[in-house]
Design an enzyme around this catalytic site. Structure first.
Site, PDB file in Angstrom:
ATOM      1  N   GLY A  65       0.830  -1.213   0.000  1.00  0.00           N
ATOM      2  CA  GLY A  65       0.000   0.000   0.000  1.00  0.00           C
ATOM      3  C   GLY A  65       0.857   1.251   0.000  1.00  0.00           C
TER       4      GLY A  65
ATOM      5  CB  ILE B 248       6.200  -8.704   8.944  1.00  0.00           C
ATOM      6  CG1 ILE B 248       4.674  -8.640   8.970  1.00  0.00           C
ATOM      7  CG2 ILE B 248       6.829  -7.753   9.931  1.00  0.00           C
ATOM      8  CD1 ILE B 248       4.075  -9.371  10.165  1.00  0.00           C
ATOM      9  CG  ASP B 249       2.168  -9.305   5.177  1.00  0.00           C
ATOM     10  OD1 ASP B 249       2.335  -9.682   6.355  1.00  0.00           O
ATOM     11  OD2 ASP B 249       1.127  -8.765   4.777  1.00  0.00           O
TER      12      ASP B 249
ATOM     13  NE  ARG C 103      -3.481  -6.594   4.385  1.00  0.00           N
ATOM     14  CZ  ARG C 103      -3.096  -5.411   4.774  1.00  0.00           C
ATOM     15  NH1 ARG C 103      -3.882  -4.662   5.462  1.00  0.00           N
ATOM     16  NH2 ARG C 103      -1.888  -4.951   4.462  1.00  0.00           N
TER      17      ARG C 103
END
Ligand code: F6P
Length: 323
Positions: free
Chosen positions: A104, A126-127, A171
């Site tokens: 984002g 972290i993703d 996510r």
């Protein structure tokens, strides 16, 4: 003297402070005046700039989170928000912006860059799901935190001969879950990229018991169609038939809060320093990430339009390793 600004945006990640520290110190050593933007794009639109010198970023290399503060800013997605952000930078005589963050945040960086403002992104989430970087700042520390939890859960799972569903962050992607699952020796890994219905996960667990295992750890990405809660509901409804005792542990934001490990401190330092050097050399509109072990640029336009694919080798190994 030219002025550069640095902001952190989106979910915080261990190592963001190390990147800020490097950008400020390298920036000052190259003759720039350096500014930190408070609270991500929200602070940018509001014009919250603080001048930062080398001493202001002392003692933060080992601190998790971000001393600048961070937000998820819906306003930056609008024309008015983008125009206001650029106007604030012009008002403060800022010549270039460094954006430390994930998907984002880099979409925001691209929007500002497309409007003609010099922006360089630094890959941090972290993703670990950002195209243009094999590994992002914060991901390895988040994996380590999850592993510590899994190692502890395995102790109690073994004592009670139970199944543990361990939900990790991510996510939209299974990058984190895949690495945590393999490094944690999980009996099954559930990720958004590979559809797994509850019955197929139950079969994997039962097969593990049939192979002689006393307990099982299932690592589940929060973004999977059946997350830990969804799987647990199914397993509880069918407990009599399935026959295993279940507990759920959702790690959540615990994974974001740690002190960065050596790897994250190092890549954050390299990327933060390189961001200043790119702006100094008139190179912008790029995300700086780690590709094949080195700092490398990717056009922000390419980053925002691409989805980073999972490591096929890890995917194919994961099921055999659970044997
Ligand atoms: O930064 C990425 C991430 O940690 C995702 O893994 C997670 O889904 C999300 O942020 C949580 O966001 P928030 O902190 O806004 O609840």
């Amino acid at each position: 003297m030219k002025r550069l600004a640095v902001l952190t945006s989106g979910g915080d990640a261990p190592g963001m402070n190390a990147a800020l520290r490097a950008a400020v110190r390298i920036g000052v050593s190259r003759g720039f005046e350096m500014f930190g933007v408070r609270d991500g794009y929200t602070g940018l639109i509001a014009g919250r700039f603080d001048r930062l010198g080398p001493r202001d970023v002392g003692g933060i290399i080992g601190r998790g989170g971000t001393v600048l503060g961070t937000t998820r800013c819906a306003e930056l997605k609008t024309d008015a928000g983008q125009a206001a952000a650029i106007q604030q930078m012009r008002n403060h005589d800022i010549a270039g912006l460094i954006v430390i963050g994930g998907n984002g945040s880099q979409a925001g960086a691209f929007a500002l860059s497309r409007r003609g403002f010099p922006v360089v992104g630094v890959a941090s989430t972290i993703d670990n799901d950002l195209a243009g970087s094999d590994i992002t700042i914060g991901a390895m520390t988040a994996v380590d935190i999850a592993l510590e939890a899994i190692d502890r859960l395995r102790v109690t799972a073994a004592s009670h001969k139970r199944v543990f569903l361990v939900e990790v962050m991510g996510r939209d992607s299974g990058h984190l879950a895949l690495v945590v699952g393999i490094a944690g020796g999980a009996e099954a890994i559930v990720i958004p990229e590979a559809h797994a219905d509850p019955e197929s996960v139950a079969e994997e667990v039962l097969a593990a018991y049939q192979r002689g295992k006393s307990h099982a750890i299932v690592v589940v990405a929060e973004g999977a169609k059946y997350n830990a809660e969804g799987l647990a509901r199914h397993f509880r409804e069918h407990q009599q038939r399935l026959g295993f005792e279940l507990r759920v542990s959702t790690l959540g934001h615990i994974q974001r809060g740690g002190s960065p490990g050596v790897f994250d401190r190092m890549i954050a330092t390299l990327l933060g320093a390189a961001a200043v050097e790119y702006l100094e050399g008139g190179r912008h509109g790029v995300l700086l990430g780690i590709v094949d072990g080195k700092v490398a640029p990717t056009a922000l336009s390419a980053v925002v339009n691409a989805k980073k694919s999972l490591d096929d080798r890890l995917v194919s190994l994961s099921s055999s390793l659970a044997q």
